[in-house]
Enzyme design. Structure first.
Site, PDB file in Angstrom:
ATOM      1  N   GLY A 259      27.505  16.429  15.348  1.00  0.00           N
ATOM      2  CA  GLY A 259      26.622  17.220  14.501  1.00  0.00           C
ATOM      3  C   GLY A 259      25.494  16.430  13.894  1.00  0.00           C
ATOM      4  N   GLU A 260      24.513  17.180  13.417  1.00  0.00           N
ATOM      5  CA  GLU A 260      23.380  16.573  12.729  1.00  0.00           C
ATOM      6  C   GLU A 260      23.551  16.905  11.241  1.00  0.00           C
ATOM      7  OE1 GLU A 260      20.814  14.468  12.929  1.00  0.00           O
ATOM      8  OE2 GLU A 260      20.401  15.114  10.884  1.00  0.00           O
TER       9      GLU A 260
ATOM     10  N   CYS B 157      34.823   7.979  10.277  1.00  0.00           N
ATOM     11  CA  CYS B 157      33.608   8.607  10.787  1.00  0.00           C
ATOM     12  C   CYS B 157      33.896  10.101  10.909  1.00  0.00           C
ATOM     13  CB  CYS B 157      33.274   8.006  12.154  1.00  0.00           C
ATOM     14  SG  CYS B 157      31.920   8.836  12.997  1.00  0.00           S
TER      15      CYS B 157
ATOM     16  N   ASN C 127      27.428   4.351  25.066  1.00  0.00           N
ATOM     17  CA  ASN C 127      28.756   4.671  25.542  1.00  0.00           C
ATOM     18  C   ASN C 127      28.590   5.691  26.660  1.00  0.00           C
ATOM     19  OD1 ASN C 127      31.550   4.853  25.488  1.00  0.00           O
ATOM     20  ND2 ASN C 127      31.581   4.858  23.253  1.00  0.00           N
TER      21      ASN C 127
ATOM     22  N   SER D 296      18.523   7.466  13.743  1.00  0.00           N
ATOM     23  CA  SER D 296      18.700   7.229  15.170  1.00  0.00           C
ATOM     24  C   SER D 296      17.326   7.158  15.818  1.00  0.00           C
ATOM     25  CB  SER D 296      19.524   8.368  15.781  1.00  0.00           C
ATOM     26  OG  SER D 296      20.784   8.401  15.173  1.00  0.00           O
ATOM     27  N   LEU D 297      16.912   5.954  16.124  1.00  0.00           N
ATOM     28  CA  LEU D 297      15.568   5.764  16.668  1.00  0.00           C
ATOM     29  C   LEU D 297      15.621   5.727  18.195  1.00  0.00           C
ATOM     30  CD1 LEU D 297      12.856   5.551  15.265  1.00  0.00           C
ATOM     31  CD2 LEU D 297      13.055   3.056  15.366  1.00  0.00           C
ATOM     32  N   HIS D 298      16.342   4.773  18.732  1.00  0.00           N
ATOM     33  CA  HIS D 298      16.637   4.674  20.169  1.00  0.00           C
ATOM     34  C   HIS D 298      15.453   4.372  21.083  1.00  0.00           C
ATOM     35  CE1 HIS D 298      20.538   5.881  18.914  1.00  0.00           C
ATOM     36  NE2 HIS D 298      20.334   7.175  18.913  1.00  0.00           N
TER      37      HIS D 298
ATOM     38  N   SER E 276      23.917   9.524   9.020  1.00  0.00           N
ATOM     39  CA  SER E 276      23.080   9.212  10.176  1.00  0.00           C
ATOM     40  C   SER E 276      22.324  10.457  10.630  1.00  0.00           C
ATOM     41  CB  SER E 276      23.978   8.697  11.307  1.00  0.00           C
ATOM     42  OG  SER E 276      23.229   8.475  12.474  1.00  0.00           O
TER      43      SER E 276
ATOM     44  N   CYS F 198      31.057   9.948  20.782  1.00  0.00           N
ATOM     45  CA  CYS F 198      31.036  11.182  19.990  1.00  0.00           C
ATOM     46  C   CYS F 198      31.273  12.409  20.850  1.00  0.00           C
ATOM     47  CB  CYS F 198      29.625  11.397  19.444  1.00  0.00           C
ATOM     48  SG  CYS F 198      29.294  10.631  17.920  1.00  0.00           S
TER      49      CYS F 198
ATOM     50  N   CYS G  25      20.382  15.576  22.193  1.00  0.00           N
ATOM     51  CA  CYS G  25      20.137  14.193  22.648  1.00  0.00           C
ATOM     52  C   CYS G  25      20.818  13.982  24.002  1.00  0.00           C
ATOM     53  CB  CYS G  25      20.657  13.186  21.630  1.00  0.00           C
ATOM     54  SG  CYS G  25      19.835  13.336  20.034  1.00  0.00           S
TER      55      CYS G  25
END
Ligand code: SAH
Length: 357
Positions: A165-166, A111, A296, A220-222, A197, A339, A122
């Site tokens: 990061g995005e 990853c 997490n 990433s919906l969440h 992602s 992360c 976020c």
């Protein structure tokens, strides 16, 4: 971004054709470019001195105009439960980034981070707390995989761009990275084994759909509705779920690749029956997979993990309604899992570039 260090160019960031042009400009024969590319992207050297079949004179000339980040390992945490390894790399300019190595039955996965820090904000994520330090170069993304391959001595079969990061906020570098890591002249990791992602940058999803790649896109919906999503992810105020799902349909139409939706389960926030049913309703008829991630907890925020029974119940409700779902196995539970946590632990307050003594 770090394509230059003291005026020198990051040689690892150069795709083969670009490297060849530079090598020819230096007056070296074109086949030298092939040798150098192979040292960097197949033999994974971290220093020009390791390029054994390049003469000392040529190595010196390379060093005059290029640099090769040695990817210094500042810290490694190894899980005693499942062997997951979390690496903290110290880049040449003092920036720190995290990457994770995970061993699964189906192969080894790395990853990687696409940015140092993140500007998406976020609420449950540690990577974004101090904002964006800088974009990573193509070479810095590749080198995370290379350094870990060298360290473990094992082949990486999957790469997920799910670290800090995005990735779609560093689009051009990401795209070159995806091409180079899957290229025959490099590690040749199948595009089907690459996952990117995103928190849902709609215009970039549409752009990515046109690139002719066969990677997996994870969204990433969440949350199953905009109001709730806005409380967790600031980007939800820019793009609605409806817009994201439309972009996903386009992506699927162009690529034929099944989409993944990530959904971090947060106790009493988004983990009830009502949320599960709403999510199922939303995704009905899409060729997709839902990855449920027990959140997490990070010490800077109050979010708590859903109870195990709620996690199971949520999954069952999705499945009953025809939506494929898995609960992501928690890897490396005993090491700084989330992360950006390891990086933060080594950072001095607000400044993303400062190292703690
Ligand atoms: N910016 C990208 C990729 C980085 S994060 C994105 O938003 O998708 C990878 C995934 O981990 C995302 O789904 C993210 O929302 C999730 N994530 C971040 N922090 C988390 C935490 N503390 N617990 C669970 N999931 C988390």
């Amino acid at each position: 971004m770090m394509d230059k260090m003291n005026g020198k160019q990051d040689i690892r960031s150069l795709p083969f054709e670009a490297l060849k042009d530079e090598i020819i400009k230096l007056g070296m024969p074109a086949f030298r470019a092939k040798q150098i590319y192979n040292w960097i992207h197949v033999k994974l050297v971290m220093d020009f001195e390791e390029m054994k079949n390049i003469s000392r004179g040529d190595r010196e000339r390379l060093k005059d105009i290029f640099y090769l980040d040695p990817m210094a390992v500042r810290d490694v945490q190894i899980s005693s439960i499942d062997g997951t390894r979390k690496y903290l790399f110290l880049l040449s300019d003092g920036t720190m980034i995290e990457s994770v190595w995970m061993e699964y039955h189906h192969g080894n996965s790395v990853c990687i981070s696409s940015q140092a820090g993140c500007r998406m904000g976020c609420k449950f994520c540690a990577s974004t707390i101090d904002g964006l330090a800088r974009n990573l170069s193509v070479g810095e993304m590749l080198a995370q995989v290379y350094a870990i391959t060298r360290d473990t001595g094992k082949r990486v079969s999957n790469v997920v761009v799910m670290g800090s990061g995005e990735p779609l906020d560093n689009y051009d570098q990401l795209l070159t990275f995806l091409h180079m890591i899957s290229d025959e002249q490099g590690l040749c990791i199948s595009q089907r084994n690459l996952t990117v992602s995103t928190c849902g940058l709609v215009p970039k999803i549409l752009e990515l759909a046109e690139e002719g790649l066969s990677i997996t896109l994870a969204i990433s919906l969440h949350a199953p509705d905009d109001a709730l999503r806005q409380t967790m992810m600031p980007i939800a105020r820019v793009y609605s779920i409806k817009q994201i799902l439309e972009a996903c349909r386009v992506y699927y139409g162009k690529t034929g690749r099944r989409l993944t939706f990530e959904y971090s389960l947060v106790k009493d926030v988004n983990d009830t029956r009502h949320h599960a049913l709403k999510l199922a309703e939303l995704l009905r008829g899409m060729n997709c997979h839902v990855n449920l991630i027990p959140v997490n907890p990070i010490k800077e925020r109050k979010f708590q993990q859903s109870d195990r029974t709620n996690q199971q119940e949520f999954k069952k409700l999705l499945e009953k309604n025809g939506i494929n779902a898995t609960i992501r196995r928690e890897m490396g539970r005993d090491i700084d899992g989330a992360c950006g946590q390891l990086r933060r632990r080594h950072m001095d307050g607000q400044n993303g570039n400062t190292i703690k003594a």
